[in-house]
Design a protein around this motif. Structure first.
Motif, PDB file in Angstrom:
ATOM      1  N   VAL A 167       0.888  -1.109  -0.033  1.00  0.00           N
ATOM      2  CA  VAL A 167       0.045   0.008  -0.055  1.00  0.00           C
ATOM      3  C   VAL A 167       1.015   1.225   0.103  1.00  0.00           C
ATOM      4  O   VAL A 167       1.732   1.540   1.110  1.00  0.00           O
ATOM      5  CB  VAL A 167      -0.921   0.015   1.287  1.00  0.00           C
ATOM      6  N   LEU A 168       0.925   2.086  -1.050  1.00  0.00           N
ATOM      7  CA  LEU A 168       1.612   3.169  -1.269  1.00  0.00           C
ATOM      8  C   LEU A 168       0.795   4.357  -1.036  1.00  0.00           C
ATOM      9  O   LEU A 168       1.006   5.466  -0.374  1.00  0.00           O
ATOM     10  CB  LEU A 168       2.286   3.109  -2.637  1.00  0.00           C
ATOM     11  N   VAL A 176       4.140   7.967   4.824  1.00  0.00           N
ATOM     12  CA  VAL A 176       4.342   7.722   6.162  1.00  0.00           C
ATOM     13  C   VAL A 176       5.525   6.726   6.432  1.00  0.00           C
ATOM     14  O   VAL A 176       6.519   7.042   7.192  1.00  0.00           O
ATOM     15  CB  VAL A 176       3.113   7.179   7.100  1.00  0.00           C
ATOM     16  N   PHE A 177       5.531   5.638   5.907  1.00  0.00           N
ATOM     17  CA  PHE A 177       6.198   4.586   6.183  1.00  0.00           C
ATOM     18  C   PHE A 177       7.819   4.713   6.061  1.00  0.00           C
ATOM     19  O   PHE A 177       8.529   4.567   6.931  1.00  0.00           O
ATOM     20  CB  PHE A 177       5.916   3.187   6.128  1.00  0.00           C
ATOM     21  N   PRO A 178       8.027   4.799   4.769  1.00  0.00           N
ATOM     22  CA  PRO A 178       9.503   5.337   4.378  1.00  0.00           C
ATOM     23  C   PRO A 178       9.968   6.291   5.346  1.00  0.00           C
ATOM     24  O   PRO A 178      11.252   6.203   5.790  1.00  0.00           O
ATOM     25  CB  PRO A 178       9.465   5.977   2.887  1.00  0.00           C
ATOM     26  N   GLY A 183      13.612   8.786   9.259  1.00  0.00           N
ATOM     27  CA  GLY A 183      13.820   9.950  10.037  1.00  0.00           C
ATOM     28  C   GLY A 183      13.495  11.195   9.287  1.00  0.00           C
ATOM     29  O   GLY A 183      13.622  12.207   9.594  1.00  0.00           O
ATOM     30  N   GLY A 184      12.579  10.855   8.229  1.00  0.00           N
ATOM     31  CA  GLY A 184      12.179  12.055   7.391  1.00  0.00           C
ATOM     32  C   GLY A 184      10.844  12.776   7.878  1.00  0.00           C
ATOM     33  O   GLY A 184      10.272  12.134   9.151  1.00  0.00           O
ATOM     34  N   GLU A 185      10.205  13.584   7.126  1.00  0.00           N
ATOM     35  CA  GLU A 185       8.826  14.149   7.576  1.00  0.00           C
ATOM     36  C   GLU A 185       7.648  12.982   7.145  1.00  0.00           C
ATOM     37  O   GLU A 185       7.606  12.853   5.990  1.00  0.00           O
ATOM     38  CB  GLU A 185       8.803  15.375   6.952  1.00  0.00           C
ATOM     39  N   VAL A 186       6.956  12.921   8.267  1.00  0.00           N
ATOM     40  CA  VAL A 186       5.815  11.992   7.963  1.00  0.00           C
ATOM     41  C   VAL A 186       4.424  13.174   7.900  1.00  0.00           C
ATOM     42  O   VAL A 186       4.378  14.025   8.589  1.00  0.00           O
ATOM     43  CB  VAL A 186       5.512  11.126   9.241  1.00  0.00           C
ATOM     44  N   LEU A 187       3.726  12.744   6.805  1.00  0.00           N
ATOM     45  CA  LEU A 187       2.383  13.387   6.859  1.00  0.00           C
ATOM     46  C   LEU A 187       1.515  13.066   7.593  1.00  0.00           C
ATOM     47  O   LEU A 187       1.016  12.161   7.779  1.00  0.00           O
ATOM     48  CB  LEU A 187       2.127  13.092   5.232  1.00  0.00           C
ATOM     49  N   ALA A 188       1.094  14.312   8.230  1.00  0.00           N
ATOM     50  CA  ALA A 188      -0.269  13.947   9.084  1.00  0.00           C
ATOM     51  C   ALA A 188      -1.390  14.837   8.509  1.00  0.00           C
ATOM     52  O   ALA A 188      -1.238  16.223   8.615  1.00  0.00           O
ATOM     53  CB  ALA A 188       0.061  14.475  10.413  1.00  0.00           C
ATOM     54  N   LEU A 189      -2.355  14.191   8.130  1.00  0.00           N
ATOM     55  CA  LEU A 189      -3.429  14.897   7.455  1.00  0.00           C
ATOM     56  C   LEU A 189      -4.704  15.407   8.506  1.00  0.00           C
ATOM     57  O   LEU A 189      -5.044  14.456   9.304  1.00  0.00           O
ATOM     58  CB  LEU A 189      -4.205  14.025   6.333  1.00  0.00           C
ATOM     59  N   TYR A 309       7.986  -2.540   3.934  1.00  0.00           N
ATOM     60  CA  TYR A 309       8.682  -1.176   3.447  1.00  0.00           C
ATOM     61  C   TYR A 309      10.001  -1.101   3.641  1.00  0.00           C
ATOM     62  O   TYR A 309      10.853  -0.663   2.849  1.00  0.00           O
ATOM     63  CB  TYR A 309       8.254  -0.133   4.384  1.00  0.00           C
ATOM     64  N   ARG A 310      10.661  -1.914   4.629  1.00  0.00           N
ATOM     65  CA  ARG A 310      12.053  -2.166   4.609  1.00  0.00           C
ATOM     66  C   ARG A 310      12.758  -2.883   3.259  1.00  0.00           C
ATOM     67  O   ARG A 310      13.712  -2.443   2.810  1.00  0.00           O
ATOM     68  CB  ARG A 310      12.493  -3.056   5.814  1.00  0.00           C
TER      69      ARG A 310
END
Length: 319
Positions: A167-168, A176-178, A183-189, A309-310
């Motif tokens: 699921v992408l 979110v998962f990558p 340690g990147g920016e995770v999208l929060a809607l 995702y890993r």
């Protein structure tokens, strides 16, 4: 009465849902065909991959030839759905009406429209006010009418937002998962302190397979197994615990391009952004009690998804 193991099950659409359904059916010992326009993709044990175009009745008839059960998991780009999905329905429904194959349809929560936090069950009124919601409701009315009139045997399985392997393009997917892993920016809607239901794609697949094996579920809408709703903040906290660090979230209060969601997608998604400004709570008790299928706990779902995702990111890095 359940479908026999030797019956041919044909899955239309090879996205995350269709692929997961095909794998689940093969795991259950069914002969399986997976159909999409390309007819190619990752090798899948026990599954015959074929190309097919289900936008016409002729194409749909060719695609489902010999099938006892057909799973409609076809989707198109968001900005094309209102124009394209009704034609696909007409073709697929016309094909199964001619062959007598049972039709299992993967559906969404869009027909309910804004609920203002009301828990969604199969008895919740359809109050969609958006173009996509009205379109989905009209499709569902036609599916159910075809069953009631004896033209086809149909069951509909509704899902909340997908999460899980493959699921992408989901609000709990590639944005979110990558980033959680790197340690990147995770999208929060929207408001992440509101409860929100997420359906494990593997539970969606199990649910659709169960409907395919059980004609007693025909003629109605079912909510596919979905874990109890949690706030998205709680889910992000659990995800942070699993990766060993707090997530760096970027909150999107209104639709705009971010990560895998480009401007075309977000402009089309804007009418559905209410899903992130009010609680989205889906109840799947009816399905669980009827068929004895429980949803996967959200913590397990997050672990499964991180593992996938890993591997996905590692494969991308190798090129």
């Amino acid at each position: 009465m359940t479908a026999t193991t030797g019956a041919l099950h044909t899955v239309l659409g090879a996205g995350p849902a269709g692929t997961s359904v095909a794998l689940e059916l093969a795991r259950r010992g069914h002969p399986v065909r997976l159909i999409d326009r390309a007819g190619s993709g990752e090798p899948l044990d026990g599954i015959e991959r074929l190309s097919g175009d289900v936008s016409t009745v002729h194409g749909a008839l060719t695609a489902i030839e010999g099938a006892d059960v057909v799973y409609h998991c076809v989707n198109v780009a968001y900005h094309l759905q209102v124009d394209v999905m009704p034609g696909i329905q007409e073709a697929v429904l016309g094909a199964v009406a001619r062959t007598g194959a049972r039709l299992i349809v993967l559906d969404t929560l869009y027909p309910y429209g804004e609920t203002h936090g009301e828990v969604m069950t199969e008895d919740t009124p359809w109050r969609a006010a958006t173009a996509k919601g009205k379109m989905r409701a009209a499709l569902d009315e036609r599916y159910l009418a075809a069953h009631q009139q004896g033209r086809a045997r149909v069951a509909l399985g509704r899902s909340a937002d997908f999460v899980g392997p493959r699921v992408l393009n989901s609000t709990l997917g590639g944005a979110v998962f990558p980033a959680a892993l790197t340690g990147g920016e995770v999208l929060a809607l929207g408001d992440i302190d509101l409860k929100h239901s997420y359906s494990n794609i593997l539970d969606v697949a199990r649910g659709l397979a169960v409907l395919g094996e059980n004609p007693s579920g025909d003629g109605r809408v079912w909510h596919l197994p979905t874990a109890p709703a949690r706030t998205t903040r709680e889910i992000f906290t659990a995800l942070g615990d699993l990766v060993g660090h707090s997530l760096r979230t970027v909150t999107m209060d209104e639709p705009r391009p971010f990560g895998p969601f480009d401007e075309t997608f977000m402009n089309s998604y804007a009418e559905l952004f209410y899903q992130h400004t009010e609680p989205q709570i889906m109840d799947s008790t009816a399905f669980q009690e009827k068929f004895g299928v429980a949803p996967t706990p959200i913590e397990t779902t997050l672990s499964q998804t991180l593992e996938w995702y890993r591997g996905f990111l590692a494969a991308q890095a190798k090129g």
